[in-house]
Design an enzyme around this catalytic site. Structure first.
Site: not given
Ligand code: NAP
Length: 487
Positions: A165, A261, A295
């Site tokens: 992304n 992450e 996210c």
């Protein structure tokens, strides 16, 4: 002239970057990269072989030894040059990001500029990290003649794996701290995002870093991921991506230090005393920017029942004004990265409606373009209450107290961020203290920046911390040298 790609017919085949050279893989295989909105191949990337991975790691190990010996000021010069080259290439790279991951040109351009800023700040931070010294006599029985000198030293070869992304920013957020800390890097971009990653490496190549220090290895994670992660030559892994991928990777990585992450299900908690117009503004940009493919998108709203109708009314009105369509037109809500992602989001919407959620707006779809969808009266038996959509659907759960909001927020398997909207600063802190996430935003949307803030996922959202200083620290270890003076 660029050596990154071979052009035959209308699409280019991008090359690997190993030991400072652009190379075609001996596999003879290339992977088609389809644009999520042009619905055609925009290029091909190499499917690397295991032998080529071995070579890349071998060259990285060799280059790292010399790189660790050069001064911080010297390292800084290379990184500053890389940042400058990225800025010079911003139009070209933004165009590639737009086509490859379907992000508006404006957002793609700001991603590149933010990346250059990130690199510069990383340099400055690294230049100002100092070790410490400790006296022996502060421990009972210790002596003044013993002094410990504690410095941070590099780990060796860092494996950097970002998601699709933010294919440039999230990649450089691993490369820059790794390099300033004195490491070499094996960079495996997300396959959808690999052309953008290649362009970023083209800028790095122009900065004439030592050969072998950064190597670009492309190929499907499902094919070469495990081989890379389990490779004995890798000394640290910095991974950003989905929770399932991250958890599997952690099992394989064994004793190699990891920063993960991962996914999120960030709640926006709206108290009865919140400024609803302000809260709605943050919730909408949090939930729907880049179609929710962030996210830290707001992925559920937990609103006090006494203000729920009013909030829903504002959200509906504003959502229906959002621009929906092609990234070429600068739309906020754009086609999702692929059909599978759109099918997944549709499945969450269908499940919620079947179980009694109220459709406020949306639930319209054209191929992989899902219109912004707002669902009210979502209950805990619905998948959308818990699962990460990574798409433009926002479930609203009505609650009757702060405690209920906190409980539902914390029942999630994720723990990335949360937002609390209220005019009562004491309540804001009381709620923030009880929320099990890496960060809590008070009266603002959940988001990763500014990039020097610590960025932390807990529970299923990750392990370890990013954020410029934290990233540098995670890519180094402490080394203690003890001086024993003659008494
Ligand atoms: P993904 O499918 O998990 O892929 C992430 C990366 O892992 C890609 O480079 C992928 O390569 C690679 N990979 C796949 N299998 C692997 C394996 N066995 N070993 C090693 N690497 C492997 O995630 P995504 O769809 O790109 O990104 C969306 C997810 O990322 C969401 O869950 C989102 O929340 C999360 N995300 C988190 C953050 C954060 O900072 N917390 C930021 C952004 C996104 P291929 O592309 O070749 O499969």
């Amino acid at each position: 002239m660029t050596f990154t790609a071979l052009t035959s017919s209308s699409v280019s085949t991008y090359k690997l970057y190993i030991n400072g050279k652009w190379e075609q893989s001996k596999s003879g295989q290339a992977i088609d990269i389809q644009s999520p909105y042009l619905y055609e191949a925009i290029g091909k990337v190499q499917a690397i072989t295991k032998e080529e991975v071995d070579e890349a790691i071998h060259f990285a190990q060799k280059a790292q030894k010399e790189w660790a010996d050069i001064s911080l000021q010297e390292r800084a010069k290379y990184l500053y040059k890389w940042a400058d080259e990225l800025v010079n290439m911003q139009d070209e790279i933004a165009e590639v990001i737009k086509k490859e991951v379907g992000k508006s040109y404006k957002d793609a351009k700001s991603e590149v500029v933010r990346t250059a800023d990130f690199i510069r700040y990383t340099v400055e931070e690294a230049l100002h990290i100092h070790g410490e010294s400790m006296r022996g006599d502060s421990f009972p029985g210790g002596s003044q003649s013993k002094i410990a000198i504690i410095q941070r030293v590099p780990l060796g070869v860092v494996l950097a794996i970002p998601p699709f992304n933010y294919p440039v920013n999230l990649a450089a957020a691993k490369l820059a701290p790794a390099l300033m800390a004195g490491n070499a890097v094996i960079f495996k971009p997300a396959t959808q995002g690999a052309i953008s990653g290649t362009k970023m490496i083209e800028a790095l190549h122009k900065a004439e870093f030592p050969k072998g220090l950064v190597n670009l290895v492309t190929g499907r994670g499902s094919v070469i991921g495990d081989y890379l992660v389990e490779h004995k030559g890798i000394n640290m892994i910095s991974f950003t991506g989905g929770t399932n991928t991250g958890v599997n990777l952690a099992k394989k990585a064994s004793m190699v230090p990891l920063v993960l992450e991962l996914g999120g299900k960030d709640p926006g908690i709206v108290r009865e005393d919140a400024d609803l117009q302000e809260a709605a503004k943050h919730i909408i940009s949090g939930a729907f920017s880049y179609s929710g493919q962030r996210c830290t998108a707001i992925k559920r709203v937990l609103v006090h029942e006494s203000v729920a109708n009013e909030l829903i009314g504002i959200l509906k009105e504003e959502i229906e004004k959002l621009s929906v369509g092609s990234p070429e037109d600068g739309s906020m809500v754009v086609p999702l990265i692929d059909d599978q992602s759109a099918n997944f989001v549709q499945g969450l919407i269908d499940d919620a409606i079947k179980k009694g959620a109220t459709l406020v707006t949306g639930n319209k779809r054209e191929r992989n373009l899902v219109y912004p969808t707002l669902l009210d009266h979502v209950t805990e038996d619905m998948r959308v209450a818990w699962e990460e959509p990574f798409g433009p659907v926002l479930p609203v759960i009505r609650v009757s107290s702060d405690e209920e909001a906190i409980n539902i927020a914390n029942e999630s398997e994720f723990g990335l961020q949360a937002s609390v909207f209220t005019k009562d600063i004491n309540k804001a802190f009381a709620i923030a203290n009880k929320i099990e996430t890496g960060s809590v935003q008070i009266n603002g949307r959940t988001e990763r920046g500014p990039d020097h803030f610590p960025f932390i996922g807990v529970k299923g959202s990750g392990m370890g911390a990013q954020g410029i200083r934290k990233s540098i620290e995670s890519m180094t270890r402490e080394k203690v040298t003890v001086l024993n003076l003659a008494e």
